[in-house]
Motif scaffolding. Structure first.
Motif, PDB file in Angstrom:
ATOM      1  N   ARG A 359     -14.163 -13.168 -12.468  1.00  0.00           N
ATOM      2  CA  ARG A 359     -13.007 -12.296 -12.236  1.00  0.00           C
ATOM      3  C   ARG A 359     -13.427 -11.084 -11.384  1.00  0.00           C
ATOM      4  O   ARG A 359     -12.761 -10.731 -10.417  1.00  0.00           O
ATOM      5  N   GLU A 360     -14.594 -10.501 -11.742  1.00  0.00           N
ATOM      6  CA  GLU A 360     -15.089  -9.356 -10.963  1.00  0.00           C
ATOM      7  C   GLU A 360     -15.313  -9.755  -9.506  1.00  0.00           C
ATOM      8  O   GLU A 360     -14.976  -9.012  -8.580  1.00  0.00           O
ATOM      9  N   ARG A 361     -15.898 -10.945  -9.324  1.00  0.00           N
ATOM     10  CA  ARG A 361     -16.176 -11.414  -7.958  1.00  0.00           C
ATOM     11  C   ARG A 361     -14.868 -11.591  -7.184  1.00  0.00           C
ATOM     12  O   ARG A 361     -14.777 -11.222  -6.018  1.00  0.00           O
ATOM     13  N   ALA A 367     -10.627  -7.010  -2.649  1.00  0.00           N
ATOM     14  CA  ALA A 367     -10.658  -5.619  -2.189  1.00  0.00           C
ATOM     15  C   ALA A 367     -11.279  -5.540  -0.798  1.00  0.00           C
ATOM     16  O   ALA A 367     -10.794  -4.815   0.074  1.00  0.00           O
ATOM     17  N   LYS A 368     -12.335  -6.310  -0.590  1.00  0.00           N
ATOM     18  CA  LYS A 368     -13.039  -6.259   0.687  1.00  0.00           C
ATOM     19  C   LYS A 368     -12.137  -6.766   1.820  1.00  0.00           C
ATOM     20  O   LYS A 368     -12.064  -6.155   2.885  1.00  0.00           O
ATOM     21  N   VAL A 369     -11.462  -7.873   1.571  1.00  0.00           N
ATOM     22  CA  VAL A 369     -10.618  -8.440   2.626  1.00  0.00           C
ATOM     23  C   VAL A 369      -9.409  -7.538   2.865  1.00  0.00           C
ATOM     24  O   VAL A 369      -9.007  -7.307   4.005  1.00  0.00           O
ATOM     25  N   ARG A 401      -9.456 -17.137  -9.466  1.00  0.00           N
ATOM     26  CA  ARG A 401      -9.211 -17.528  -8.087  1.00  0.00           C
ATOM     27  C   ARG A 401      -8.646 -16.375  -7.282  1.00  0.00           C
ATOM     28  O   ARG A 401      -7.938 -15.524  -7.818  1.00  0.00           O
ATOM     29  N   VAL A 402      -8.929 -16.402  -5.995  1.00  0.00           N
ATOM     30  CA  VAL A 402      -8.239 -15.527  -5.060  1.00  0.00           C
ATOM     31  C   VAL A 402      -7.142 -16.382  -4.444  1.00  0.00           C
ATOM     32  O   VAL A 402      -7.419 -17.459  -3.923  1.00  0.00           O
TER      33      VAL A 402
END
Ligand SMILES: *Cc1c(COP(=O)(O)O)cnc(C)c1O
Length: 460
Positions: A359-361, A367-369, A401-402
């Motif tokens: 989940r953290e990943r 956030a990065k994208v 998942r993203v």
């Protein structure tokens, strides 16, 4: 059609004389550069004949030839990022392989170091396989289908093989147990019904031609409800009474108790190789690239007499493994022997990943994208990942998942797959999903970059 326009196409030599053409001639053999240019010219000719407007110039044709040659020269499986959440994905090569497991240069695959004489390639992994399985002897062949074939061919050729009807499985659409038995010149004798079989059924089906009892783990489905089948211990007793060997195809080659994996359903459990040996199976066979976590291989462990007979079979030579496979499998077995940071092959680590970390990943990736692409419609959602390749078929492993919302999920997924490295996502109506469980350590930056590259595709 204006045949004159064809005359505007440059001759081969002019294309070869362009900067890109000369670069190609410095890199590839002349005959192949000429062929690539000719093919590019032919394609241009056909396009013009089909009504195409402008004839391409020499630079354009050289670029087309370059693309053609680079694609051919760069053939073979390429590294991809698996964001499907299926850990042992057959299309993506099943168990992921670390770079350090691949051998280069010469190696002592079939030579005795003490005498310098010819040795046996089967000597390398016998000891680790014996220690890990508790069996007397071991043999490695090309894959588990080959292992089953070798076992039935060696131990039952011309005789009868008794198999429970509910275990006549088809795996991956091309491996059907009845076909394997037939290919090895044995006759299949089915016992029991789809859901029920008893030790008595095996005894009643036995004749003087009975050569082998085959137990097969129904790996890619689960029979629930009113079911019954003798366990390996009972089958071993039947086999002993009939004086024939019991061969057990456990499928995945699991060396650990899958009950130790978080999120697993209580009643679902893969057979453990050492338990099958302990219970009395004379030969146990399994894949190298499923839950064992190694390269494609078929592993046979069991009683010395049976393993020796299989090793001496002429078929063994045709099914033998390459030095690179033995090298990688050696590293994989070492991982199973260790308890430090070198322990557990990558596939098992993915199986044991902590959902909270995933989940953290997913959130960090989002956030990065988002920082680079504020208009991207990204969200983080829970999902279920899967062991895959028929292992633990009813199991869903909690994952995160993203999700990328888009009205063109197929086009976005295709762009991701065709990138370098390719990213394989899941596609759902209105969204492309990236499951974090199967994204390897060290691939996060590339995955973020692949998502940011989609900006050119206008994710909307
Ligand atoms: C996967 C599987 C096979 C085939 O193994 P390969 O290594 O792919 O040839 C055979 N039997 C069982 C029970 C399996 O699960």
């Amino acid at each position: 059609m204006d045949a004159n326009r064809l005359q505007h196409l440059p001759p081969v030599n002019e294309v070869l004389g362009t900067p890109a053409g000369r670069e190609l001639l410095g890199r590839f053999r002349r005959e192949f550069v000429v062929r690539a240019v000719r093919e590019a010219l032919q394609e241009a000719r056909e396009a013009l004949l089909a009504g195409g407007e402008a004839a391409p110039g020499p630079d354009e044709l050289a670029a087309a030839a370059q693309a053609r040659l680079s694609a051919i020269a760069g053939s073979g499986p390429r590294r991809v990022i698996n964001a499907t959440g299926v850990i042992l994905h057959t299309g993506l090569g099943r168990a992921p392989m670390p770079a350090g497991w691949v051998r280069t240069g010469y190696c002592d695959v079939e030579i005795d170091r003490a005498t310098g004489e010819r040795g046996s390639r089967q000597d390398h992994l016998r000891e680790p396989l014996r220690w890990l399985s508790g069996a007397e002897d071991a043999l490695v062949v090309n894959n588990n289908a080959a292992a089953t074939l070798l076992a039935v061919d060696t131990l039952a050729r011309g005789g009868e093989v008794i198999v429970a009807r509910g275990q006549l499985v088809e795996i991956g659409g091309s491996f059907r147990m009845p076909d394997v038995i037939e290919a090895s010149g044995a006759r299949l004798v089915e016992v029991g019904t789809t859901n029920k079989v008893r030790a008595q059924d095996y005894l009643r089906a036995a004749t003087e031609r009975t050569a082998l009892i085959l137990q097969v783990h129904p790996s890619n489905f689960r029979l629930v409800g009113f079911t019954e089948a003798p366990d390996t211990g009972e089958l071993a007793q039947v086999a002993e009474e009939l004086r024939v060997p019991l061969v057990y195809d456990v499928g995945s080659g699991c060396l650990f108790d899958t009950q130790s994996i978080a999120g697993l359903e209580a009643e679902e459990r893969e057979p453990v190789v050492a338990e099958a040996v302990e219970a009395g199976a004379d030969v146990v066979c399994f894949s190298g690239d499923k839950l064992l976590g190694g390269p494609q291989a078929g592993i046979l462990v069991g009683k010395r007499g049976y393993i020796g007979a299989m090793a001496r079979s002429p078929l063994a030579r045709a099914l033998r493994v390459d030095k690179m496979v033995l090298g990688a499998l050696g590293h994989c077995l070492e991982a199973h022997l260790r308890c430090d940071e070198g322990g557990q092959p990558p596939a098992e680590r993915l199986l044991r990943r902590d959902a909270e970390r995933l989940r953290e990943r997913a959130e960090a990736l989002c956030a990065k994208v988002r920082a680079a692409l504020p208009e991207a419609r990204l969200s983080v959602e829970p999902g279920l990942a899967a062991p895959g390749s028929g292992s633990l078929p009813a199991t869903g492993l909690p994952s995160w998942r993203v999700a990328l919302s888009t009205d063109r999920p197929e086009a976005v997924a295709r762009a991701l797959r065709e990138g370098e490295p390719g990213v394989f996502p899941l596609v759902r109506e209105g969204a492309v999903l990236l499951d974090m469980r199967t994204v390897l350590d060290g691939e996060w930056e590339e995955l973020a970059q692949a998502l940011m590259n989609l900006a050119r595709l206008r994710p909307g």
